[in-house]
Motif scaffolding. Structure first.
Motif, PDB file in Angstrom:
ATOM      1  N   ASN A   3       0.749  -1.079  -0.001  1.00  0.00           N
ATOM      2  CA  ASN A   3      -0.173   0.008  -0.183  1.00  0.00           C
ATOM      3  C   ASN A   3       0.985   1.204   0.057  1.00  0.00           C
ATOM      4  O   ASN A   3       2.421   1.708   0.391  1.00  0.00           O
ATOM      5  CB  ASN A   3      -0.598  -0.192   1.702  1.00  0.00           C
ATOM      6  CG  ASN A   3      -1.971  -1.383   1.398  1.00  0.00           C
ATOM      7  OD1 ASN A   3      -2.679  -0.767   0.022  1.00  0.00           O
ATOM      8  ND2 ASN A   3      -1.954  -1.940   1.758  1.00  0.00           N
ATOM      9  N   SER A   7      -4.223   8.714  -1.289  1.00  0.00           N
ATOM     10  CA  SER A   7      -4.854   9.638  -1.648  1.00  0.00           C
ATOM     11  C   SER A   7      -5.661  10.420  -1.727  1.00  0.00           C
ATOM     12  O   SER A   7      -6.649   9.602  -0.818  1.00  0.00           O
ATOM     13  CB  SER A   7      -4.002   9.278  -3.202  1.00  0.00           C
ATOM     14  OG  SER A   7      -5.095   7.706  -3.609  1.00  0.00           O
ATOM     15  N   ARG A  12      -7.149   3.771  -2.491  1.00  0.00           N
ATOM     16  CA  ARG A  12      -5.686   3.931  -2.319  1.00  0.00           C
ATOM     17  C   ARG A  12      -4.641   2.963  -3.343  1.00  0.00           C
ATOM     18  O   ARG A  12      -5.287   2.041  -3.660  1.00  0.00           O
ATOM     19  CB  ARG A  12      -5.141   3.492  -1.203  1.00  0.00           C
ATOM     20  CG  ARG A  12      -5.616   4.058  -0.013  1.00  0.00           C
ATOM     21  CD  ARG A  12      -5.859   3.461   1.114  1.00  0.00           C
ATOM     22  NE  ARG A  12      -3.740   3.006   2.371  1.00  0.00           N
ATOM     23  CZ  ARG A  12      -3.551   3.385   2.745  1.00  0.00           C
ATOM     24  NH1 ARG A  12      -4.214   4.257   3.748  1.00  0.00           N
ATOM     25  NH2 ARG A  12      -2.029   3.280   2.830  1.00  0.00           N
ATOM     26  N   PRO A  13      -3.305   3.744  -3.785  1.00  0.00           N
ATOM     27  CA  PRO A  13      -2.469   3.031  -5.115  1.00  0.00           C
ATOM     28  C   PRO A  13      -1.329   1.997  -3.633  1.00  0.00           C
ATOM     29  O   PRO A  13      -1.790   1.703  -3.007  1.00  0.00           O
ATOM     30  CB  PRO A  13      -1.673   3.921  -4.661  1.00  0.00           C
ATOM     31  CG  PRO A  13      -2.032   5.602  -4.325  1.00  0.00           C
ATOM     32  CD  PRO A  13      -3.152   5.207  -3.409  1.00  0.00           C
ATOM     33  N   TYR A  14      -1.956   0.330  -4.413  1.00  0.00           N
ATOM     34  CA  TYR A  14      -1.015  -0.669  -3.913  1.00  0.00           C
ATOM     35  C   TYR A  14      -0.427  -1.333  -5.096  1.00  0.00           C
ATOM     36  O   TYR A  14      -1.071  -1.455  -6.732  1.00  0.00           O
ATOM     37  CB  TYR A  14      -2.556  -1.307  -3.446  1.00  0.00           C
ATOM     38  CG  TYR A  14      -3.203  -1.384  -4.944  1.00  0.00           C
ATOM     39  CD1 TYR A  14      -3.952  -3.164  -5.544  1.00  0.00           C
ATOM     40  CD2 TYR A  14      -4.403  -1.244  -5.005  1.00  0.00           C
ATOM     41  CE1 TYR A  14      -4.105  -3.886  -6.772  1.00  0.00           C
ATOM     42  CE2 TYR A  14      -5.434  -1.366  -6.821  1.00  0.00           C
ATOM     43  CZ  TYR A  14      -4.969  -3.330  -6.703  1.00  0.00           C
ATOM     44  OH  TYR A  14      -6.083  -2.631  -7.866  1.00  0.00           O
ATOM     45  N   GLU A  39     -10.087  -2.897  -3.945  1.00  0.00           N
ATOM     46  CA  GLU A  39      -9.053  -1.682  -3.574  1.00  0.00           C
ATOM     47  C   GLU A  39      -9.258   0.065  -4.630  1.00  0.00           C
ATOM     48  O   GLU A  39      -8.710   0.478  -4.756  1.00  0.00           O
ATOM     49  CB  GLU A  39      -8.025  -2.532  -4.708  1.00  0.00           C
ATOM     50  CG  GLU A  39      -7.983  -3.943  -3.843  1.00  0.00           C
ATOM     51  CD  GLU A  39      -7.679  -4.479  -3.583  1.00  0.00           C
ATOM     52  OE1 GLU A  39      -9.009  -5.245  -4.638  1.00  0.00           O
ATOM     53  OE2 GLU A  39      -8.333  -6.186  -2.825  1.00  0.00           O
ATOM     54  N   THR A  40     -10.328  -0.336  -5.535  1.00  0.00           N
ATOM     55  CA  THR A  40     -11.031   0.815  -6.089  1.00  0.00           C
ATOM     56  C   THR A  40     -11.694   1.357  -6.296  1.00  0.00           C
ATOM     57  O   THR A  40     -11.894   2.315  -7.326  1.00  0.00           O
ATOM     58  CB  THR A  40     -10.595   0.217  -7.900  1.00  0.00           C
ATOM     59  OG1 THR A  40     -12.114  -1.204  -8.114  1.00  0.00           O
ATOM     60  CG2 THR A  40      -9.237  -0.778  -8.687  1.00  0.00           C
TER      61      THR A  40
END
Length: 137
Positions: A3, A7, A12-14, A39-40
């Protein structure tokens, strides 16, 4: 999964490392989750499938989501509506929502990446459940 700092928004970017990605067998097809709706924020899900020669996804309709495919290797035939579309490596195919589609593999162990934006259902649920013809999601 790695992770990154949070943002804007709640996604979250992962990074999923290959040995960390959830993977499933479903109707003789191996699938690996690359991104899940969880996650998106439900914006998209992406998974990779390894399809044996001759495997056909039966005609079906997704009422609320588009389905997109990017072929990494192999030779596929996509049927979108009444149109048959041959697709080899590097092909990008979009199946709009509410349009009947199906997919068939002509080459052994041909791995496409399949992306289903938006992720109204999770990639994990899709890969771990049996595929049924004429289903709507």
């Amino acid at each position: 999964m790695t992770n990154f700092p949070h943002s804007a928004g709640t996604a979250r970017p992962y990074v999923w490392a290959p040995d960390q990605s959830p993977a499933y067998w479903n109707v003789a097809t191996y699938g690996r989750v690359l991104a899940d709706g969880s996650e998106t924020d439900g914006r998209s899900c992406t998974f990779e499938e390894l399809c044996p020669q001759g495997l056909v996804a039966p005609p079906h309709v997704h009422d609320k989501e588009e389905e997109a495919f990017f072929v990494l290797d192999g030779d596929f035939v996509f049927t979108v509506g009444d149109e048959e579309i041959p697709a080899g490596p590097g092909s990008d195919i979009l199946c709009p929502s509410s349009v009947r589609d199906s997919t068939g593999s002509r080459v052994p162990d041909a791995p496409p990446i399949r992306q289903k934006p938006p992720a109204t259902c999770s990639a994990r649920r899709h890969l771990s459940s049996s595929c049924k013809g004429d289903q709507s999601t």
